[in-house]
Design a protein around this motif. Sequence first.
Motif, PDB file in Angstrom:
ATOM      1  N   SER A  31       1.334  -1.204   0.583  1.00 44.72           N
ATOM      2  CA  SER A  31      -0.010  -0.681   0.175  1.00 44.72           C
ATOM      3  C   SER A  31       0.986   1.806  -0.131  1.00 44.72           C
ATOM      4  N   ALA A  32       1.928   1.364   1.189  1.00 46.05           N
ATOM      5  CA  ALA A  32       2.894   2.683   0.656  1.00 46.05           C
ATOM      6  C   ALA A  32       3.607   2.444  -0.362  1.00 46.05           C
ATOM      7  N   LEU A  33       4.055   0.993  -1.125  1.00 48.69           N
ATOM      8  CA  LEU A  33       4.791   0.985  -2.707  1.00 48.69           C
ATOM      9  C   LEU A  33       3.652   1.845  -4.019  1.00 48.69           C
ATOM     10  N   VAL A  34       2.542   2.149  -3.154  1.00 51.71           N
ATOM     11  CA  VAL A  34       1.523   2.436  -3.919  1.00 51.71           C
ATOM     12  C   VAL A  34       1.540   3.761  -4.275  1.00 51.71           C
ATOM     13  N   LEU A  35       1.060   4.004  -2.816  1.00 50.18           N
ATOM     14  CA  LEU A  35       0.669   5.359  -2.812  1.00 50.18           C
ATOM     15  C   LEU A  35       2.118   6.605  -3.141  1.00 50.18           C
ATOM     16  N   LEU A  36       3.258   5.833  -3.216  1.00 51.82           N
ATOM     17  CA  LEU A  36       4.763   6.010  -3.559  1.00 51.82           C
ATOM     18  C   LEU A  36       4.530   6.597  -5.551  1.00 51.82           C
ATOM     19  N   MET A  37       3.786   5.701  -5.923  1.00 56.22           N
ATOM     20  CA  MET A  37       3.827   6.346  -7.648  1.00 56.22           C
ATOM     21  C   MET A  37       2.667   7.308  -7.896  1.00 56.22           C
ATOM     22  N   THR A  38       1.591   8.048  -7.367  1.00 60.44           N
ATOM     23  CA  THR A  38       0.882   9.432  -7.462  1.00 60.44           C
ATOM     24  C   THR A  38       2.354  10.618  -7.137  1.00 60.44           C
ATOM     25  N   PRO A  39       3.006  10.304  -6.330  1.00 60.14           N
ATOM     26  CA  PRO A  39       3.789  11.669  -6.593  1.00 60.14           C
ATOM     27  C   PRO A  39       4.948  11.142  -7.789  1.00 60.14           C
ATOM     28  N   GLY A  40       4.906  10.015  -7.511  1.00 57.55           N
ATOM     29  CA  GLY A  40       6.416   9.647  -9.099  1.00 57.55           C
ATOM     30  C   GLY A  40       5.406  10.228 -10.568  1.00 57.55           C
ATOM     31  N   LEU A  41       4.211   9.509 -10.323  1.00 63.78           N
ATOM     32  CA  LEU A  41       3.962  10.036 -11.542  1.00 63.78           C
ATOM     33  C   LEU A  41       3.889  11.880 -11.653  1.00 63.78           C
ATOM     34  N   ALA A  42       3.499  12.564 -10.605  1.00 63.81           N
ATOM     35  CA  ALA A  42       3.058  14.198 -10.550  1.00 63.81           C
ATOM     36  C   ALA A  42       4.536  14.786 -11.156  1.00 63.81           C
ATOM     37  N   PHE A  43       6.244  13.654 -10.864  1.00 62.14           N
ATOM     38  CA  PHE A  43       7.272  14.425 -11.636  1.00 62.14           C
ATOM     39  C   PHE A  43       7.605  13.778 -13.094  1.00 62.14           C
ATOM     40  N   PHE A  44       7.369  12.570 -13.084  1.00 66.38           N
ATOM     41  CA  PHE A  44       6.797  11.817 -14.266  1.00 66.38           C
ATOM     42  C   PHE A  44       6.644  13.217 -15.457  1.00 66.38           C
ATOM     43  N   TRP A 204      -1.242  24.999 -29.770  1.00 63.23           N
ATOM     44  CA  TRP A 204      -0.990  23.639 -30.218  1.00 63.23           C
ATOM     45  C   TRP A 204      -1.326  23.461 -31.473  1.00 63.23           C
ATOM     46  N   PRO A 205      -0.723  22.479 -32.459  1.00 62.33           N
ATOM     47  CA  PRO A 205       0.453  21.865 -32.151  1.00 62.33           C
ATOM     48  C   PRO A 205       1.599  22.639 -33.103  1.00 62.33           C
ATOM     49  N   LYS A 206       1.020  23.921 -33.224  1.00 56.80           N
ATOM     50  CA  LYS A 206       2.342  25.140 -34.181  1.00 56.80           C
ATOM     51  C   LYS A 206       2.989  25.525 -33.682  1.00 56.80           C
ATOM     52  N   GLU A 207       3.101  25.747 -32.004  1.00 53.12           N
ATOM     53  CA  GLU A 207       3.885  25.552 -31.331  1.00 53.12           C
ATOM     54  C   GLU A 207       4.266  24.564 -30.367  1.00 53.12           C
ATOM     55  N   ARG A 208       5.696  24.562 -30.988  1.00 48.15           N
ATOM     56  CA  ARG A 208       5.349  22.574 -30.281  1.00 48.15           C
ATOM     57  C   ARG A 208       6.462  22.909 -28.547  1.00 48.15           C
ATOM     58  N   MET A 209       5.776  22.454 -27.437  1.00 51.69           N
ATOM     59  CA  MET A 209       6.043  22.514 -26.008  1.00 51.69           C
ATOM     60  C   MET A 209       6.834  21.340 -25.541  1.00 51.69           C
ATOM     61  N   ARG A 210       7.937  22.493 -25.206  1.00 51.48           N
ATOM     62  CA  ARG A 210       9.137  20.962 -24.985  1.00 51.48           C
ATOM     63  C   ARG A 210       8.641  20.493 -23.258  1.00 51.48           C
ATOM     64  N   PRO A 211       8.940  19.575 -23.303  1.00 50.84           N
ATOM     65  CA  PRO A 211       9.510  18.534 -21.824  1.00 50.84           C
ATOM     66  C   PRO A 211      10.722  19.756 -20.826  1.00 50.84           C
ATOM     67  N   HIS A 212      10.055  20.664 -20.240  1.00 50.78           N
ATOM     68  CA  HIS A 212      10.860  22.164 -19.227  1.00 50.78           C
ATOM     69  C   HIS A 212      12.056  21.062 -18.188  1.00 50.78           C
ATOM     70  N   ASN A 213      12.381  19.413 -18.169  1.00 54.39           N
ATOM     71  CA  ASN A 213      13.185  19.088 -16.641  1.00 54.39           C
ATOM     72  C   ASN A 213      12.744  17.367 -17.409  1.00 54.39           C
ATOM     73  N   VAL A 214      13.641  17.120 -18.422  1.00 50.89           N
ATOM     74  CA  VAL A 214      13.668  15.420 -18.815  1.00 50.89           C
ATOM     75  C   VAL A 214      14.159  14.609 -17.762  1.00 50.89           C
ATOM     76  N   PRO A 215      15.041  15.089 -16.740  1.00 51.20           N
ATOM     77  CA  PRO A 215      15.613  14.291 -15.509  1.00 51.20           C
ATOM     78  C   PRO A 215      14.795  14.505 -14.585  1.00 51.20           C
ATOM     79  N   TYR A 216      13.872  15.109 -14.306  1.00 51.22           N
ATOM     80  CA  TYR A 216      12.126  15.324 -13.248  1.00 51.22           C
ATOM     81  C   TYR A 216      11.496  13.855 -14.387  1.00 51.22           C
ATOM     82  N   VAL A 217      11.108  13.361 -15.185  1.00 48.78           N
ATOM     83  CA  VAL A 217      10.507  12.522 -16.021  1.00 48.78           C
ATOM     84  C   VAL A 217      11.161  11.092 -16.076  1.00 48.78           C
ATOM     85  N   LEU A 218      12.214  11.048 -15.494  1.00 54.45           N
ATOM     86  CA  LEU A 218      13.294   9.569 -15.690  1.00 54.45           C
ATOM     87  C   LEU A 218      13.262   9.512 -13.881  1.00 54.45           C
ATOM     88  N   LEU A 219      13.276  10.451 -13.084  1.00 54.92           N
ATOM     89  CA  LEU A 219      13.144   9.862 -11.510  1.00 54.92           C
ATOM     90  C   LEU A 219      12.340   9.628 -11.422  1.00 54.92           C
TER      91      LEU A 219
END
Lengths: 438, 112
Positions: A31-44, A204-219
């Motif tokens: 249960s604790a592991l699954v809770l942690l997924m939501t902060p993980g998703l938030a940073f993803f 969108w889609p003319k103006e492309r919106m680049r991810p601002h922090n790819v390391p956060y996505v990986l984290l």
Amino acid sequence: MHFLMGTAVSAVNTATDATNHADTAWLLASSALVLLMTPGLAFFYGGMVRGKNVLGMLAQNYVTMGTVSVLWILGVYSLAFQGSNGLIGNLKNFGLNHIWMEPTGLSLTIPPMVFVAFQLMFAIITPALITGGTADRLKFGSWVAFSSLWLILVYAPVAHWVFSPAGWLAKKGAEDFAGGTVVHANAGAAALAVILVIGKRKGWPKERMRPHNVPYVLLGAGLLWFGWFGFNAGSALSANTLSAYAFVNTNTATGAALLGWIITEKFRDGHSTTLGAASGAVAGLVAITPACGFVSPVGSIVIGLAAGAVCCLATGLKNIFKFDDALDVVGVHLVGGILGALLIGLFGTAMVNGANGVFYKGGWTLMGHQALAVVAVVAYSFVVTYILAFVMEKTVGLRVSEEDEAAGLDLSQHAETAYESATFSDGSRFLSNFTSNN
Amino acid sequence: MKLITAIIKPFKLDDVKNALNAFGITGMTVSEAMGFGRTRGHTEVYRGAEYTIDLIPKIRLEVVVDSADAEKVIDVIVKAASTGAIGDGKVWSVPVDHIVRVRTGERGVDAI
């Protein structure tokens, strides 16, 4: 009176006698592991949006941990898991009253209260998944109201249909070990519905919106992968061989999907990207979710490779059909969830658990059940979510004003900025810099 | 007097600075700049969506010199900044009418 009290005490004792302490410990940890997924998703997700919307994204995910935690206790748990009606549960466990009662149809080796906690974490992340599709343009207060109503109107019934043995899809024989339909296809279909109601991000889609922090996505992807062991291996509701299968299958499919995505990218775009590696891992986690307790580890490799390649290509759908699924909830969760649910129909094997699929001489019966579950869940989720979003957009308004959208959710919704030099790091200073080649 | 402006690759700044010091130039102004020339930036790909990044980081270096030294200083900068690859940058000069050292009030070449 004495007799009644005696009954209550013996019921508590019966529950205690059936309790397996190893199972209970594993489910509490899960249960604790699954809770942690939501902060993980938030940073993803947070890493993939522009720097002026990162707090808005984090806030929408974290607030869901608040609202769902409360609503779950107040009656949503009961609606999902208590009662023998096939369509929706009842309110017998409102406020977790009578929580010594086992969820209908299940004979657990863990206290029902642990089951409440474990299932709560699934109920938190499912609405949170929607925020990736609707990124950068939802009013914070409207999201709180929308996600709360969605939990009651969509999540509770769908979880009841599939996860509760009393549910009509579970009775038909549809298999969903940890939520490929209930969580992923459900959230993906809902995201698509809301996107169609609120429309595209400005530019969108003319103006492309680049991810601002790819390391956060990986984290974030790393936290998701870690937490997902609780999601999938915990769904055995026991610490045994089946949970070990779910664990190994989850890891195997995720690794294979990571490879599937970056190989597809290499051939299509010329490079394997870090964002692609993170996306592939999540696609694999999604696809193996329904299947992890029903297939072999070798089957998991095939499911993972397919999920990586198919979801990588599916992220292009939004460019063809022009719907602004900002962070690819449709491409990854809807497509990945459906793919995983259907591949059980091919790779399901009774040697692990459940029914045999096509490749194990089980014929097409299981595939039929899987297809029915997919169609029912996706159709119900899409239609009800569309109506809910449409009514809310026309009344309280789901979407922020044009001015607030330009300023960014961080400033307009929360009066905060994530970074010291906000005008620089939010990308807006160099917006003219990004032009589309598509 | 001439104002010489050089747009160079960021990693060449130290080479150019050292070469100018060796030539006898005692002061300069350096700023970070974004821009593009014939190189036209580069392409990034995120989940299959291509982004053309037109503006790429450069260093803008400015130095005021006696007109008689201008050609030589330009040569020093060009030699130190060159890699032979595209995107090495540009150097130009424009006439300067007045120059005053704020502390002393000196004017003209004495103020350089």
